[in-house]
Design a protein around this motif. Structure first.
Motif, short mmCIF file in Angstrom:
data_model
loop_
_atom_site.label_atom_id
_atom_site.label_comp_id
_atom_site.label_asym_id
_atom_site.label_seq_id
_atom_site.Cartn_x
_atom_site.Cartn_y
_atom_site.Cartn_z
N GLU A 1 -9.51 -25.12 12.49
CA GLU A 1 -10.49 -24.16 12.00
C GLU A 1 -10.44 -22.84 12.77
OE1 GLU A 1 -12.32 -24.52 9.32
OE2 GLU A 1 -11.60 -26.55 8.96
N ARG B 1 -1.49 -30.56 5.06
CA ARG B 1 -1.93 -29.16 5.18
C ARG B 1 -1.51 -28.45 3.90
NH1 ARG B 1 -1.07 -25.66 10.44
NH2 ARG B 1 -2.74 -27.03 11.05
N SER C 1 -3.06 -16.85 -0.69
CA SER C 1 -3.85 -15.85 0.04
C SER C 1 -3.56 -15.85 1.53
CB SER C 1 -5.34 -16.12 -0.18
OG SER C 1 -5.69 -17.36 0.42
N GLY C 2 -2.79 -16.84 2.01
CA GLY C 2 -2.51 -16.95 3.43
C GLY C 2 -3.41 -17.95 4.14
N GLU C 3 -4.45 -18.43 3.48
CA GLU C 3 -5.35 -19.41 4.08
C GLU C 3 -4.67 -20.77 4.12
OE1 GLU C 3 -9.60 -19.28 3.01
OE2 GLU C 3 -8.94 -17.78 1.56
N GLN C 4 -5.14 -21.62 5.04
CA GLN C 4 -4.63 -22.98 5.16
C GLN C 4 -5.82 -23.92 5.33
OE1 GLN C 4 -2.02 -23.27 8.52
NE2 GLN C 4 -1.13 -21.26 8.13
N VAL C 5 -5.71 -25.10 4.73
CA VAL C 5 -6.71 -26.15 4.94
C VAL C 5 -5.99 -27.47 5.13
CG1 VAL C 5 -8.56 -25.04 3.61
CG2 VAL C 5 -7.03 -26.63 2.48
N SER D 1 -3.16 -21.65 -7.07
CA SER D 1 -3.29 -20.77 -5.90
C SER D 1 -2.55 -21.29 -4.67
CB SER D 1 -4.77 -20.58 -5.57
OG SER D 1 -5.34 -21.80 -5.14
N PHE E 1 -1.09 -24.77 2.01
CA PHE E 1 -0.90 -23.33 2.26
C PHE E 1 -1.14 -22.59 0.95
CE2 PHE E 1 1.37 -25.58 5.48
CZ PHE E 1 1.25 -24.80 6.62
N PHE E 2 -2.15 -21.71 0.96
CA PHE E 2 -2.51 -20.96 -0.24
C PHE E 2 -1.78 -19.63 -0.30
CE2 PHE E 2 -6.02 -23.83 0.54
CZ PHE E 2 -6.28 -24.33 -0.73
N ASP F 1 -6.88 -15.82 10.30
CA ASP F 1 -6.12 -15.42 9.12
C ASP F 1 -5.07 -14.40 9.56
OD1 ASP F 1 -7.62 -17.02 7.47
OD2 ASP F 1 -9.05 -15.43 6.97
#
Length: 95
Positions: A67, A4, A9-13, A49, A6-7, A71
């Motif tokens: 998914e 995982r 910006s707070g997004e995660q993928v 980032s 962690f960006f 956010d």
């Protein structure tokens, strides 16, 4: 073992590679190409980032649950101030 990301910006993928492989790809300079767990999609990631990466469980990730994570709400710029105190009985409010 998926990783995982962690960006800032707070997004995660979540990507398919192990943390060691992800770190190596991110250290290569420029955008890093990483494969998503379902195998038919790749993303290109800007290493500057990213806050951090972490390993996922050994089990296959639940893609729908990953998914569906909303956010985080943006933090307010200034903390809320309490309302001014009411004047004591028999006193006039300040002018």
């Amino acid at each position: 073992m998926p990783t995982r990301i962690f960006f800032a910006s707070g997004e995660q993928v979540t990507v398919s590679d192990t943390p060691d492989v992800v770190a190596q790809k991110l250290g290569g300079g420029g955008f890093a190409r990483l494969d998503r767990p379902w195998g038919d999609e790749s993303i290109y990631v800007n290493p500057s980032s990213i806050n951090y990466i972490e390993a996922q469980d050994e089990r296959a990730p639940d893609i729908a649950a990953l998914e569906a994570v909303p956010d985080p709400a943006p933090a307010s710029a200034a903390p809320a101030q309490p309302p001014p105190a009411a004047p004591a009985p028999g006193q006039f409010p300040p002018q």
